[in-house]
Design a protein around this motif. Structure first.
Motif: not given
Length: 155
Positions: A1-14, A21-25, A75-78
């Motif tokens: 993998m070439e690029n990483f981003t920290d704590e990314q939002s994978v869902g859709n907030p209210t 939900p957030k994934v760590d990387m 995974k589902f949310d993303w």
């Protein structure tokens, strides 16, 4: 993998910005990889076998199962929300033609197999735990499990 981003939002907030939900990387090469990180001290199995465990199996710890479920939910949310997301890193737009999402790979970094279930152990309980674990991870196509000792060996 070439690029990483920290704590990314994978869902859709209210509208109150909850339930997001957030994934760590998130890793990007050609395709998206979601990475959930727990600690090296996290236990895969319970200390004692549950009375509900079947023959030749062992009980997974609540933290392991909950972390694994978290990975599946992310995974589902993303997959559901990715089409409407704008990809950014360091406030820069990332081109979706360069970073694709097709059935995103999920990596679950958790625990230390060598400490908890060493492969050369002759202990019957350890052997049952190892076999239980191997059946579980081999029969799952959605989440790749990596322990900290495996990560260290790969590095």
């Amino acid at each position: 993998m070439e690029n990483f981003t920290d704590e990314q939002s994978v869902g859709n907030p209210t509208t109150e910005n909850s339930g997001n939900p957030k994934v760590d990387m998130t890793g990007f090469s050609d395709y998206t990889v979601l990475i959930e990180i727990k600690t090296a001290k996290a236990k895969i199995f319970t200390e004692k076998k549950s009375p509900k465990s079947r023959a030749n199996t062992w009980s997974f710890s609540n933290d392991f199962i909950e972390g694994f479920s978290q990975c599946l939910g992310q995974k589902f949310d993303w997959e559901k929300n990715e089409p409407s997301k704008k990809f950014t890193k360091d406030n820069e737009h990332i081109d979706k033609l360069e970073v694709r999402t097709i059935d995103p790979k999920v990596i679950f970094l958790y625990g230390n197999k060598n400490d908890e279930i060493p492969c050369l152990s002759k202990n019957d309980d350890i052997i049952v735990k190892r076999d239980t674990f191997e059946r579980f991870v081999r029969n799952n196509r959605n989440v790749e499990f990596v322990s900290y000792d495996e990560l260290y060996r790969r590095a």
